[in-house]
Design a protein around this motif. Structure first.
Motif, mmCIF file in Angstrom:
data_model
loop_
_atom_site.group_PDB
_atom_site.id
_atom_site.type_symbol
_atom_site.label_atom_id
_atom_site.label_comp_id
_atom_site.label_asym_id
_atom_site.label_seq_id
_atom_site.Cartn_x
_atom_site.Cartn_y
_atom_site.Cartn_z
ATOM 1 N N UNK A 1 0.748 -1.041 -0.036
ATOM 2 C CA UNK A 1 0.200 0.143 -0.135
ATOM 3 C C UNK A 1 0.779 1.278 0.036
ATOM 4 N N UNK A 2 1.803 1.138 0.838
ATOM 5 C CA UNK A 2 2.627 2.619 1.025
ATOM 6 C C UNK A 2 3.807 2.753 0.038
ATOM 7 N N UNK A 3 4.516 1.813 -0.137
ATOM 8 C CA UNK A 3 5.548 1.788 -1.217
ATOM 9 C C UNK A 3 5.867 0.931 -2.159
ATOM 10 N N UNK A 4 4.752 0.334 -3.000
ATOM 11 C CA UNK A 4 4.937 -0.797 -3.905
ATOM 12 C C UNK A 4 5.941 -0.419 -4.870
ATOM 13 N N UNK A 5 6.163 0.795 -5.631
ATOM 14 C CA UNK A 5 7.180 0.962 -6.634
ATOM 15 C C UNK A 5 8.549 1.238 -5.776
ATOM 16 N N UNK A 6 8.521 1.707 -4.634
ATOM 17 C CA UNK A 6 9.961 1.841 -4.249
ATOM 18 C C UNK A 6 10.408 0.546 -3.675
ATOM 19 N N UNK A 7 9.813 -0.118 -2.896
ATOM 20 C CA UNK A 7 10.118 -1.622 -2.534
ATOM 21 C C UNK A 7 10.436 -2.328 -3.585
ATOM 22 N N UNK A 8 9.721 -2.236 -4.989
ATOM 23 C CA UNK A 8 10.202 -3.000 -5.810
ATOM 24 C C UNK A 8 11.484 -2.694 -6.232
ATOM 25 N N UNK A 9 11.739 -1.459 -6.552
ATOM 26 C CA UNK A 9 13.187 -0.962 -6.852
ATOM 27 C C UNK A 9 14.462 -1.226 -5.672
ATOM 28 N N UNK A 10 13.889 -1.117 -4.493
ATOM 29 C CA UNK A 10 14.803 -1.440 -3.573
ATOM 30 C C UNK A 10 15.207 -2.876 -3.455
ATOM 31 N N UNK A 11 14.315 -3.910 -3.647
ATOM 32 C CA UNK A 11 14.717 -5.248 -3.741
ATOM 33 C C UNK A 11 15.402 -5.558 -4.808
#
Length: 303
Positions: free
Chosen positions: A30-40
């Motif tokens: 919910x909060x960071x789907x795009x950012x978490x994808x890039x971070x992982x």
């Protein structure tokens, strides 16, 4: 109507040790789907700079010859646990597949623990720089608890406890082990090429340049890449920070977003079976050097 910081307030009412799955799911979907994808993506990329990891990935050829499939399978297996939980049929099947693949290779416990640490630490550091807000202490505690649980089910020993323990373990391991390996460089180049392939061909060099501009000096040295200039770094990082400001002003997401919905997942247009994801190594064949440990080992206690 959900306001921008309502989910953060909800997260702060939960217990990071007891409710870690709910907190983690709220944060990443919910909060960071795009950012978490890039971070992982960056988390997994960091692991190539440990020669024992990068060399093995090159030997299997999964990331150099079948980059898109390897990317898809990794994202889908990890995200199945996020979406369905550890104690569902789907979650258990995903963890079993992950274990079956890893047990086909001689991978040290230290390397496995390091990879797990990247999943905990890299998202926090990414969001510190490029997120529309930073993670709160409840989220950091939940990230640590989530990956302790995953690590235990993968049979990884001597797991860190708190977020701070994960961070110390990661930094110490990188300081000791980051270094050059020719095979790891091939894996790195293939990954950068894969990321470029997601965009129209004229943009591929731009994507590669932007990706290199996001790497810290320790990674650039390990892969022997030329250090990007200050203009390239400034433009790339500035664009990401502008995006964060824009996201902060947008209404919050109303529905969860999972990895299977990402446009970068391209290999399964007609759907997939969790049990069919990943590789099924054959003992004695390239990249599977462990005799008698193929695709269908007997279950371990961690499963």
């Amino acid at each position: 109507m959900v306001e921008r910081y309502d989910r953060l307030k909800e997260i702060q009412r939960l217990d990071p040790e007891r409710d870690f799955l709910e907190i983690y799911r709220l944060t990443v979907s919910f909060e960071f789907p795009w950012d978490i994808t890039r971070a992982l993506e960056l988390a997994l990329y960091r692991t190539y700079a440990v020669p024992s990891i990068g060399r093995l990935l090159d030997e299997t050829a999964e990331l150099t010859e079948r980059s898109q499939k390897r990317y898809d399978d990794t994202a889908l297996l990890l995200d199945t646990v996020v979406e369905h939980g550890f104690d569902t049929d789907e979650g258990r099947t995903a963890v079993r597949r992950i274990n079956q693949m890893h047990r086909s290779y001689d991978i040290s416990n230290d390397d496995m623990r390091y990879v797990l640490c990247t999943f905990v630490v890299t998202p926090k550091r990414w969001l510190d720089n490029f997120g529309w807000r930073r993670l709160c202490c409840h989220e950091l505690g939940a990230f640590a608890a989530y990956y302790r649980t995953l690590g235990a089910r993968m049979g990884i020993k001597d797991l860190p406890g708190s977020y701070e323990d994960f961070e110390r373990t990661l930094d110490a391991y990188e300081d000791e082990h980051f270094g050059w390996d020719e095979g790891a460089r091939r894996v790195s180049d293939a990954t950068l090429a894969l990321m470029g392939s997601w965009y129209p061909a004229p943009l591929a060099p731009v994507v590669r340049g932007a990706s290199l501009a996001l790497l810290d000096d320790s990674l650039l040295r390990a892969f022997r890449y030329r250090r990007p200039g200050p203009v390239a770094r400034g433009l790339t990082r500035g664009a990401l920070r502008l995006r964060a400001r824009a996201v902060r002003l947008l209404p919050p997401r109303r529905t969860p977003h999972y990895a299977r919905q990402n446009p970068e997942i391209k290999g399964y247009p007609d759907g997939y079976e969790i049990a069919g994801l990943g590789t099924f190594p054959t003992p004695g064949v390239r990249g599977c050097p462990v005799p008698g440990r193929g695709a269908s080992p007997s279950p371990s206690p961690a499963e």
